[in-house]
Design a protein around this motif. Structure first.
Motif, PDB file in Angstrom:
ATOM      1  N   THR A 339     -32.953  -9.242  19.540  1.00 32.37           N
ATOM      2  CA  THR A 339     -34.083  -8.327  19.680  1.00 32.37           C
ATOM      3  C   THR A 339     -35.367  -8.895  19.092  1.00 32.37           C
ATOM      4  N   VAL A 347     -28.606  -4.981  22.648  1.00 38.89           N
ATOM      5  CA  VAL A 347     -29.459  -4.159  21.794  1.00 38.89           C
ATOM      6  C   VAL A 347     -30.899  -4.195  22.287  1.00 38.89           C
ATOM      7  N   MET A 351     -30.777  -0.665  23.736  1.00 36.28           N
ATOM      8  CA  MET A 351     -31.259   0.136  22.614  1.00 36.28           C
ATOM      9  C   MET A 351     -32.759   0.013  22.456  1.00 36.28           C
ATOM     10  N   GLY A 352     -33.319  -1.065  23.004  1.00 31.16           N
ATOM     11  CA  GLY A 352     -34.765  -1.254  22.935  1.00 31.16           C
ATOM     12  C   GLY A 352     -35.455  -0.592  24.101  1.00 31.16           C
ATOM     13  N   LEU A 355     -33.931   2.706  25.765  1.00 30.73           N
ATOM     14  CA  LEU A 355     -34.085   3.864  24.886  1.00 30.73           C
ATOM     15  C   LEU A 355     -35.536   4.330  24.859  1.00 30.73           C
ATOM     16  N   ALA A 361     -31.993   8.926  22.868  1.00 28.57           N
ATOM     17  CA  ALA A 361     -31.498   8.127  21.744  1.00 28.57           C
ATOM     18  C   ALA A 361     -30.011   8.311  21.522  1.00 28.57           C
ATOM     19  N   VAL A 365     -27.611   5.117  21.747  1.00 30.18           N
ATOM     20  CA  VAL A 365     -27.050   4.609  20.501  1.00 30.18           C
ATOM     21  C   VAL A 365     -25.533   4.729  20.530  1.00 30.18           C
TER      22      VAL A 365
ATOM     23  N   ILE C 203     -28.606  -3.917  12.840  1.00 35.26           N
ATOM     24  CA  ILE C 203     -29.761  -3.527  13.660  1.00 35.26           C
ATOM     25  C   ILE C 203     -29.538  -2.184  14.315  1.00 35.26           C
ATOM     26  N   PHE C 207     -31.893   0.982  13.891  1.00 32.27           N
ATOM     27  CA  PHE C 207     -32.452   1.685  15.047  1.00 32.27           C
ATOM     28  C   PHE C 207     -32.066   3.152  14.988  1.00 32.27           C
ATOM     29  N   VAL C 211     -34.673   6.117  14.927  1.00 31.27           N
ATOM     30  CA  VAL C 211     -34.924   7.010  16.054  1.00 31.27           C
ATOM     31  C   VAL C 211     -34.057   8.261  16.033  1.00 31.27           C
ATOM     32  N   MET C 212     -32.863   8.168  15.450  1.00 26.67           N
ATOM     33  CA  MET C 212     -31.983   9.328  15.548  1.00 26.67           C
ATOM     34  C   MET C 212     -32.037  10.243  14.347  1.00 26.67           C
ATOM     35  N   LEU C 215     -34.012  13.214  14.761  1.00 29.82           N
ATOM     36  CA  LEU C 215     -33.397  14.192  15.649  1.00 29.82           C
ATOM     37  C   LEU C 215     -32.321  15.005  14.932  1.00 29.82           C
TER      38      LEU C 215
END
Ligand SMILES: Nc1ncnc2c1ncn2[C@@H]1O[C@H](COP(=O)(O)OP(=O)(O)OP(=O)(O)O)[C@@H](O)[C@H]1O
Ligand SMILES: [Mg+2]
Lengths: 395, 270, 361
Positions: A339, A347, A351-352, A355, A361, A365, C203, C207, C211-212, C215
């Motif tokens: 990444t 990822v 995920m990048g 997402l 998300a 994820v 990672i 992440f 991001v989560m 939430l």
């Protein structure tokens, strides 16, 4: 002894002194806590997503992705779905992991053995390599290779060139691509025949050794067969192979195989970094075979080469393989650092970009983590099977 | 280490004092002549002379750290000596690998801690060297191995792994493994000292039986009963020197050197 | 006996002999030595030239870098940024105090016979985070508030690694005890927790945290980016910590458990007074090793936009005012990490050796 504590208690223990009831109670509380926590999270998440207008479910996997990916092992373009991006990313992760595992194993074993070399210079150099490389963060090493080394290569027009067919520039490494013509099937056929022949030879040699005691140089002869047969077939078929050479077209190269700098940097850094750990594993594995074992082998008259092959390596491998697999696992996980330099691994792509575009998300994820979990559980499963097989032999 | 030392060995070997046994030593299967060994600056073995005839059984004893193990390990060159000569079966031990390998084929060794190969079964342990070094066909090697395992009284354990056996059984396997190479000489380095008392006897019985069969044996041990029964000569070492050398009855009843007397007093007290 | 010879045939080994034994003992060793030696000589020379002899050390402008060697001005000019990030100059003394305390607590650990070094270490693990909690962000005792978005550089790297370890230690202990519990449900929960975190790369955890986490939390409640990263790192690290500690728990002989039971100690007393102290002592090298890998892994936070030491350097090497200083920047960061990690790993190796002998006697 244990009775003493029991004696000092009142005759019939009250329920909260009964260990079994206690244990049930604690477990019940634990489950309740987990469920309550899980429910709160789900509830919060759902209401948060609703208020932000994020859709739920896995339907997005069928929507058009609309973004390009710089490298893909399977056909891909921007009109394809997010499901496809997932697959592209997964393949790229597996590719760099597999390349890294092969290279790291080779380098690691060489350095590990060099560390035990009787040659002072070689041993010390291996030590320096290990101590320097494993004490520097992997991400920094990736940056170093990507930005400092590969980034400072010349532009395509000033490529470093070897024999008009290999080109290295800041856009990547360009290699000629072999294109098989009619008649190349013969070469494949010869290769298969050679493999079968070598397997047969091995069986024969082993059987002969068991029967007569004579030892046949299987390795050398087998190697010769593997090389000579396909080469002969290649020549008889009239060299049915053409090379698609990379060539400068406009500002960039076309044709041939391209290794993009992102992949190259990631590959080099992952391999060198993991190799430094593997080297230590190999070294301590070999050292774990006690001196008594080599002495016993020597006392039986086994020469050094056979001692290594029949006594030291089989024992060292049992010590080496478990931590080695966990290094492989680490390498696969570390490949996600892609990444940071934009290599399109799982990822980075999923995920990048995916997402970011979909905002889903939780699903993204979850899928990504599930992939890594699957990889890691599969490997541990094999590891456990292996360990059990070895353990039965021991005691 | 090697290269520089050989020059020395040969230089001093020829000019050094000629041992008295030299005369009758042409028939000797092991000849050690004014042999010296150092660990760094530490002089472990000092001017050792010994000659062993075919079929002779020799017990070496002495206090801990006196160099017994080092000495016996020099005889199959698990350790290098730096001065003097060691001639085994008419081959002089030098840096020449071929000579070392030949000698090791003729000399079996049994270690204090057995040193069986844990990844191979008992039978595989026994057959390994016959198959790979002597190039015996597998079947023959296995048959021979079974014979020796019977001789050490554990043929029923042949397919187990060493880790599954008791210490005494492991040591007997180790003896069988060494015998499978059909050696001319057997070296024992304290074969019973890592064993529980009840297992010592089973190993000693095997060794006594082996001695009865006419095998040349060099045995480092503190089992004085064994020495009395089978030894032709007992050698007492102390501080890296051979202090006394005598037939067992003389050695035990009438030791000449004060150091031997002291050692015997201590060991017989226990 | 013959005349005693007291000297070994070769007393001192001359350098020539040493070389023959260690470099040229056989033809392939000689070849290897020559090839490898040639490679070393041809690469070390230019390396040193670039690093030192041709390098620029003095000056204060990018244009002062004229030599063909490294431009260390880049480092010395931006050093403040690399160490403190955007932490305001006038408050940097607070960070310095923490650096100093950190050194006071942990440097004695490397010195064998330092009086009371155990207490220094203990303070480092307990008191120091409290001091830091008040000192670095400010807001109490008349200290000006410095928002966490201003923290950066080496200081941030240390904060991440340090808090990550200290916070994951208790969680790891609980998880390890849980995994060895006799209650199947508790054991199951701990196993799943540990294995899931250990299976996924850091990672994805970062992440997820960035991001989560927003939430997951109820409306109106949120953490700063740094806090989110710390939560992610701690959870992830505690799984590794749990495995290290479990190793220690497993190494405690059964007799210790039985002896504690025989004394009539309850579970928590048994664990807290008998088992854990021994297990923890045994796994100190393991904990130090996880610290080293966490320390290196903290660099990943730059991917979610925090400026750790690598992040600060990475963001400045592209500064157009400085030309081609990427290598200098990376060498600087690499050197910082190397000194820390190598030093600490030596320490843990020493400790391991000492614990090893301690157990045998
Ligand atoms: N590799 C070595 N390096 C240095 N010194 C050694 C080495 N091996 C043995 N020694 C020393 O050499 C001396 C003789 O050792 P050796 O093992 O031969 O004694 P031993 O008579 O067999 O004793 P034990 O009855 O305890 O087995 C001892 O003082 C020992 O410390
Ligand atoms: Mg000994």
């Amino acid at each position: 002894m244990k009775k003493q504590t029991v004696d000092s208690r009142p005759a019939g223990p009250k329920p909260w002194y009964d260990p079994r009831i206690r244990s049930l109670f604690f477990q019940f509380v634990a489950i309740a806590l987990v469920f309550w926590g899980g429910w709160t999270l789900v509830d919060n998440t759902l209401s948060n997503m609703e208020s932000r207008g994020i859709s739920t479910g896995f339907g997005f996997l069928n929507e058009t992705a609309g973004f390009g990916i710089i490298m893909s092992l399977v056909p891909y373009d921007a009109t394809m779905t997010y499901g496809r991006t997932f697959f592209v990313g997964l393949m790229n992760t597996l590719l760099v992991s597999a390349m890294g595992i092969v290279a790291a194993t080779i380098i690691g074993f060489i350095i590990g053995v060099a560390r035990l070399s009787s040659n002072w210079l070689v041993a010390k150099l291996a030590l320096v390599y290990i101590e320097v490389i494993r004490n520097i963060p992997l991400l920094l090493q990736i940056f170093f290779w990507y930005f400092a080394v590969l980034g400072s290569l010349p532009s395509p027009r000033q490529s470093v060139e070897v024999g008009g067919s290999f080109f290295l520039n800041n856009r990547g490494l360009y290699l000629p691509e072999p294109i098989t013509q009619d008649g190349f099937g013969l070469v494949w056929g010869a290769l298969i025949v050679a493999i079968v022949a070598v397997v047969g030879l091995r069986t024969w040699a082993k059987r002969r050794q068991l029967a007569t005691g004579q030892i046949f140089p299987t390795f050398k002869v087998g190697f010769a067969i593997l090389v000579i047969l396909p080469v002969l077939a290649y020549l008889t078929a009239g060299a049915p192979l053409e090379w698609d050479l990379p060539a400068l077209k406009g500002f960039n190269f076309g044709g041939g195989i391209t290794i993009i700098p992102e992949l190259a940097a990631l590959w080099i850094a992952l391999s060198l970094y993991t190799a430094s750990f593997i080297a230590e594993i190999v070294r301590s594995g070999i050292l774990s075979v006690s001196k008594g074992q080599t002495e016993a082998a020597k006392a039986l008259g086994l020469p050094n080469g056979l001692t290594l092959r029949l006594v030291v390596i089989p024992q060292a491998m049992r010590v080496i393989i478990p931590p080695l697999t966990s290094q492989y696992l680490n390498l696969a996980k570390n490949s996600s650092l892609a990444t940071a330099i934009g290599y399109p691994d799982l990822v980075a792509v999923f995920m990048g970009t995916t997402l970011n575009q979909t905002g889903q998300a939780v699903e993204v994820v979850a899928i990504t983590m599930a992939v890594y979990l699957t990889i890691s559980l599969t490997i541990s499963l094999f590891m456990n099977i292996y360990n059990r097989a070895v353990a039965i032999k021991e005691r | 280490m090697g290269n520089t030392m050989t020059d020395q060995t040969q230089a001093t070997g020829s000019t050094g004092p000629v041992p008295s046994q030299k005369d009758d030593s042409s028939s000797a299967i092991i000849r050690v002549e004014s042999m010296n060994k150092w660990y760094g600056d530490f002089h472990v073995l000092k001017d050792l002379n010994l000659s062993v005839r075919q079929g002779e059984r020799i017990v070496i004893c002495g206090p801990s750290g006196s160099g017994k193990s080092t000495f016996i390990r020099c005889i199959n060159r698990l350790e290098e000596h730096q001065q003097g000569k060691i001639i085994v079966d008419n081959i002089e031990l030098t840096d020449d690998i071929r000579h070392i390998d030949t000698v090791r084929r003729e000399v079996g060794m049994v270690f204090q801690h057995f040193n069986l190969f844990p990844h191979l079964t008992v039978l595989e342990n026994c057959c390994l060297s016959p198959i790979w070094v002597r190039k015996t066909p597998r079947k023959e090697a296995e048959e021979a191995a079974m014979e020796y395992l019977e001789r050490v009284k554990i043929p029923d354990q042949a397919n187990k792994f060493p880790g599954q056996l008791s210490g005494g059984q492991q040591q007997r396997v180790a003896i069988a493994r060494a015998l499978c190479m059909k050696p001319k000489i057997m070296l024992f380095d304290e074969p019973t000292s890592a064993l529980d008392p009840e297992m010592i006897k089973e190993v000693l019985d095997v060794m006594i039986e082996l001695a009865g069969s006419g095998m040349t044996m060099l045995c480092v041990t503190h089992e004085m009963g064994f020495a009395k029964t089978v030894a032709d000569r007992v050698i007492f070492m102390d501080g890296g020197e051979i202090v006394e050398e005598a037939p067992p009855h003389e050695f035990f009843t009438n030791p000449q050197e004060p150091r031997t007397q002291k050692f015997l007093e201590q060991i017989l007290d226990h | 006996m013959a005349e005693p010879m007291l000297k070994p045939p070769k007393v001192a080994i001359s350098p020539l002999d040493w070389m023959r034994q260690n470099l040229f003992s056989s033809w392939y060793n000689s070849l290897l030595t020559i090839v490898v030696g040639y490679m070393v000589v041809t690469s070390v020379g230019p390396l040193f030239t670039w690093l030192f002899f041709e390098a620029t050390f003095l000056g204060d402008e990018p244009s002062d870098c004229v030599g063909t060697g490294a431009c260390w001005l880049f480092i010395s000019q931006r050093l403040n940024f690399f160490i403190y990030g955007f932490y305001p100059d006038e408050f940097q003394w607070r960070v310095d105090v923490m650096f100093l305390l950190l050194a006071v607590c942990f440097v004695p650990q490397f010195i064998e016979r330092f009086p009371g070094r155990k207490w220094f270490g203990l303070f480092g693990l307990t008191g120091l985070p409290v001091v830091g909690y008040f000192l670095i962000p400010g807001g109490n005792f008349g200290l000006e508030i410095v928002e966490s978005s201003k923290w950066g550089g080496l200081m941030l790297t240390l904060i991440l690694a340090y808090i990550g370890i200290i916070a994951s230690l208790p969680i790891g202990i609980l998880l390890a005890l849980g995994r060895r519990s006799e209650m199947p449900i508790i054991r199951g929960i701990c196993v799943v927790f540990i294995e899931v975190w250990r299976a996924v790369p850091l990672i994805t955890v970062l992440f997820m945290a960035s991001v989560m986490l927003p939430l997951f939390l109820p409306d109106g409640m949120n953490f700063e980016k740094l806090m989110r990263a710390l939560i992610g790192i701690t959870l992830w690290q505690s799984a590794y910590m749990a495995e290290v500690i479990r190793g220690g728990l497993q190494a405690i002989p059964r007799g210790q458990y039985e002896a504690a039971d025989a004394l009539g100690l309850g579970y928590w007393k048994k664990t807290g007074l008998i088992i854990l102290p021994q297990a923890l002592k045994m796994v100190i090298p393991g904990i130090v090793n996880t610290f080293i890998s966490l320390f290196k892994d903290t660099t990943l936070v730059l991917i979610i936009g925090l400026f750790d030491i690598l992040g600060t350097v990475q963001s400045t090497v592209t500064d157009p005012a400085w030309q081609n200083v990427a290598i200098e920047g990376y060498v600087f960061v690499a050197f910082c990490f190397w000194v820390f990690c190598f030093g600490i790993s030596r320490y843990s190796q020493n400790l391991e050796r000492k614990l090893d002998t301690g157990h045998k006697t």
